[in-house]
Motif scaffolding. Structure first.
Motif, PDB file in Angstrom:
ATOM      1  N   UNK A   1      45.002  49.379 -30.227  1.00  0.00           N
ATOM      2  CA  UNK A   1      45.661  50.632 -30.570  1.00  0.00           C
ATOM      3  C   UNK A   1      45.380  50.995 -32.023  1.00  0.00           C
ATOM      4  N   UNK A   2      45.279  52.299 -32.255  1.00  0.00           N
ATOM      5  CA  UNK A   2      45.115  52.740 -33.630  1.00  0.00           C
ATOM      6  C   UNK A   2      44.116  53.781 -33.823  1.00  0.00           C
TER       7      UNK A   2
ATOM      8  N   UNK B   1      51.928  50.963 -33.544  1.00  0.00           N
ATOM      9  CA  UNK B   1      52.576  50.165 -32.506  1.00  0.00           C
ATOM     10  C   UNK B   1      51.629  50.038 -31.321  1.00  0.00           C
ATOM     11  N   UNK B   2      51.751  48.929 -30.610  1.00  0.00           N
ATOM     12  CA  UNK B   2      50.834  48.655 -29.509  1.00  0.00           C
ATOM     13  C   UNK B   2      51.544  47.797 -28.463  1.00  0.00           C
ATOM     14  N   UNK B   3      51.293  48.108 -27.175  1.00  0.00           N
ATOM     15  CA  UNK B   3      51.893  47.354 -26.068  1.00  0.00           C
ATOM     16  C   UNK B   3      50.846  47.002 -25.029  1.00  0.00           C
ATOM     17  N   UNK B   4      51.034  45.865 -24.402  1.00  0.00           N
ATOM     18  CA  UNK B   4      50.275  45.449 -23.222  1.00  0.00           C
ATOM     19  C   UNK B   4      51.248  44.633 -22.375  1.00  0.00           C
ATOM     20  N   UNK B   5      50.904  44.342 -21.156  1.00  0.00           N
ATOM     21  CA  UNK B   5      51.791  43.566 -20.289  1.00  0.00           C
ATOM     22  C   UNK B   5      52.163  42.258 -20.975  1.00  0.00           C
ATOM     23  N   UNK B   6      53.456  42.061 -21.205  1.00  0.00           N
ATOM     24  CA  UNK B   6      53.957  40.813 -21.775  1.00  0.00           C
ATOM     25  C   UNK B   6      53.968  40.732 -23.287  1.00  0.00           C
TER      26      UNK B   6
ATOM     27  N   UNK C   1      54.519  40.328 -33.788  1.00  0.00           N
ATOM     28  CA  UNK C   1      54.237  40.090 -32.369  1.00  0.00           C
ATOM     29  C   UNK C   1      55.529  39.729 -31.648  1.00  0.00           C
ATOM     30  N   UNK C   2      55.724  40.313 -30.464  1.00  0.00           N
ATOM     31  CA  UNK C   2      56.915  40.060 -29.643  1.00  0.00           C
ATOM     32  C   UNK C   2      56.483  39.726 -28.222  1.00  0.00           C
ATOM     33  N   UNK C   3      57.046  38.643 -27.704  1.00  0.00           N
ATOM     34  CA  UNK C   3      56.798  38.254 -26.314  1.00  0.00           C
ATOM     35  C   UNK C   3      57.828  38.985 -25.454  1.00  0.00           C
ATOM     36  N   UNK C   4      57.356  39.714 -24.430  1.00  0.00           N
ATOM     37  CA  UNK C   4      58.280  40.536 -23.636  1.00  0.00           C
ATOM     38  C   UNK C   4      58.413  40.099 -22.183  1.00  0.00           C
ATOM     39  N   UNK C   5      57.810  38.961 -21.803  1.00  0.00           N
ATOM     40  CA  UNK C   5      57.928  38.472 -20.420  1.00  0.00           C
ATOM     41  C   UNK C   5      58.242  36.977 -20.379  1.00  0.00           C
ATOM     42  N   UNK C   6      59.099  36.589 -19.445  1.00  0.00           N
ATOM     43  CA  UNK C   6      59.382  35.173 -19.209  1.00  0.00           C
ATOM     44  C   UNK C   6      58.364  34.643 -18.202  1.00  0.00           C
ATOM     45  N   UNK C   7      57.119  34.482 -18.653  1.00  0.00           N
ATOM     46  CA  UNK C   7      56.037  34.113 -17.736  1.00  0.00           C
ATOM     47  C   UNK C   7      55.311  32.829 -18.137  1.00  0.00           C
ATOM     48  N   UNK C   8      55.748  32.175 -19.216  1.00  0.00           N
ATOM     49  CA  UNK C   8      55.116  30.937 -19.647  1.00  0.00           C
ATOM     50  C   UNK C   8      53.840  31.124 -20.458  1.00  0.00           C
ATOM     51  N   UNK C   9      53.429  32.353 -20.691  1.00  0.00           N
ATOM     52  CA  UNK C   9      52.228  32.617 -21.479  1.00  0.00           C
ATOM     53  C   UNK C   9      52.614  32.900 -22.933  1.00  0.00           C
ATOM     54  N   UNK C  10      51.649  32.777 -23.842  1.00  0.00           N
ATOM     55  CA  UNK C  10      51.928  33.098 -25.238  1.00  0.00           C
ATOM     56  C   UNK C  10      51.218  34.391 -25.626  1.00  0.00           C
ATOM     57  N   UNK C  11      51.639  34.948 -26.765  1.00  0.00           N
ATOM     58  CA  UNK C  11      51.100  36.227 -27.203  1.00  0.00           C
ATOM     59  C   UNK C  11      50.334  36.052 -28.512  1.00  0.00           C
ATOM     60  N   UNK C  12      49.383  36.965 -28.715  1.00  0.00           N
ATOM     61  CA  UNK C  12      48.593  36.970 -29.944  1.00  0.00           C
ATOM     62  C   UNK C  12      48.460  38.401 -30.448  1.00  0.00           C
ATOM     63  N   UNK C  13      48.200  38.495 -31.743  1.00  0.00           N
ATOM     64  CA  UNK C  13      48.052  39.785 -32.394  1.00  0.00           C
ATOM     65  C   UNK C  13      46.995  39.645 -33.479  1.00  0.00           C
ATOM     66  N   UNK C  14      46.241  40.749 -33.731  1.00  0.00           N
ATOM     67  CA  UNK C  14      45.284  40.708 -34.833  1.00  0.00           C
ATOM     68  C   UNK C  14      44.970  42.104 -35.354  1.00  0.00           C
ATOM     69  N   UNK C  15      44.546  42.121 -36.593  1.00  0.00           N
ATOM     70  CA  UNK C  15      44.128  43.321 -37.296  1.00  0.00           C
ATOM     71  C   UNK C  15      42.646  43.553 -36.999  1.00  0.00           C
TER      72      UNK C  15
ATOM     73  N   UNK D   1      43.030  49.275 -36.816  1.00  0.00           N
ATOM     74  CA  UNK D   1      43.626  49.166 -35.483  1.00  0.00           C
ATOM     75  C   UNK D   1      44.422  47.872 -35.377  1.00  0.00           C
ATOM     76  N   UNK D   2      45.153  47.776 -34.294  1.00  0.00           N
ATOM     77  CA  UNK D   2      45.930  46.589 -33.963  1.00  0.00           C
ATOM     78  C   UNK D   2      45.588  46.187 -32.539  1.00  0.00           C
ATOM     79  N   UNK D   3      45.293  44.908 -32.324  1.00  0.00           N
ATOM     80  CA  UNK D   3      45.062  44.401 -30.975  1.00  0.00           C
ATOM     81  C   UNK D   3      46.168  43.411 -30.629  1.00  0.00           C
ATOM     82  N   UNK D   4      46.769  43.598 -29.455  1.00  0.00           N
ATOM     83  CA  UNK D   4      47.774  42.674 -28.931  1.00  0.00           C
ATOM     84  C   UNK D   4      47.245  42.095 -27.627  1.00  0.00           C
ATOM     85  N   UNK D   5      47.630  40.845 -27.331  1.00  0.00           N
ATOM     86  CA  UNK D   5      47.123  40.206 -26.118  1.00  0.00           C
ATOM     87  C   UNK D   5      48.092  39.130 -25.634  1.00  0.00           C
TER      88      UNK D   5
END
Length: 138
Positions: free
Chosen positions: A137-138, A34-39, A64-78, A120-124
């Motif tokens: 993370x990982x 599991x991995x978290x970053x702002x949003x 991938x889960x978007x956790x902020x109502x900020x108008x930005x999109x999220x990405x994830x990769x192995x 590892x897992x990268x979220x952005x």
């Protein structure tokens, strides 16, 4: 008599191959990163990971889960690292669904001749093609 021996040999060969493949599959590791970053929040579920086995395949579930109502999109990769320390950054998976939504992708990765020593897992969080923040993370 020959037909009986041939049938028994084929049956024994099938049993040996079936048993060997079942054992090999059971030897692979499974787990979740599991991995978290702002949003953004993400998960990597993996199965059949054999870190020191050249040429094997690892099954992946990326979430991938978007956790902020900020108008930005999220990405994830192995991200993988082989026995020589070379890192492979696999392609980004993008989600544009908005706050409190997410997406899953199911895929696999082959480790090549030098194995997958570490995973590892990268979220952005992104604005267009600009990375705003990320975490590995990982």
């Amino acid at each position: 008599m020959r037909k009986t021996l041939l049938s028994a040999s084929v049956g024994l060969a099938f049993f040996t191959v079936f048993t060997a493949s079942g054992t090999a599959q059971a030897a692979g590791a499974s787990g979740t990163i599991t991995c978290k970053a702002t949003g953004v929040r993400g998960e990597l579920d993996y199965k059949n990971w054999q870190s020191n086995s050249a040429g094997s395949t690892i099954d992946l579930g990326l979430y991938a889960y978007d956790t902020l109502a900020d108008g930005h999109h999220v990405k994830i990769r192995f991200v993988s690292e082989d026995l020589n320390g070379y890192k492979t950054y696999w392609p980004w998976r993008s989600w544009y669904g908005g706050n409190d939504t997410g997406r899953a992708w199911y895929t696999y990765a082959s480790n090549g001749a030098h194995g997958l020593y570490a995973i590892s897992l990268e979220v952005a969080r992104f604005e267009g093609s600009t990375k705003l923040n990320s975490n590995l993370c990982g």
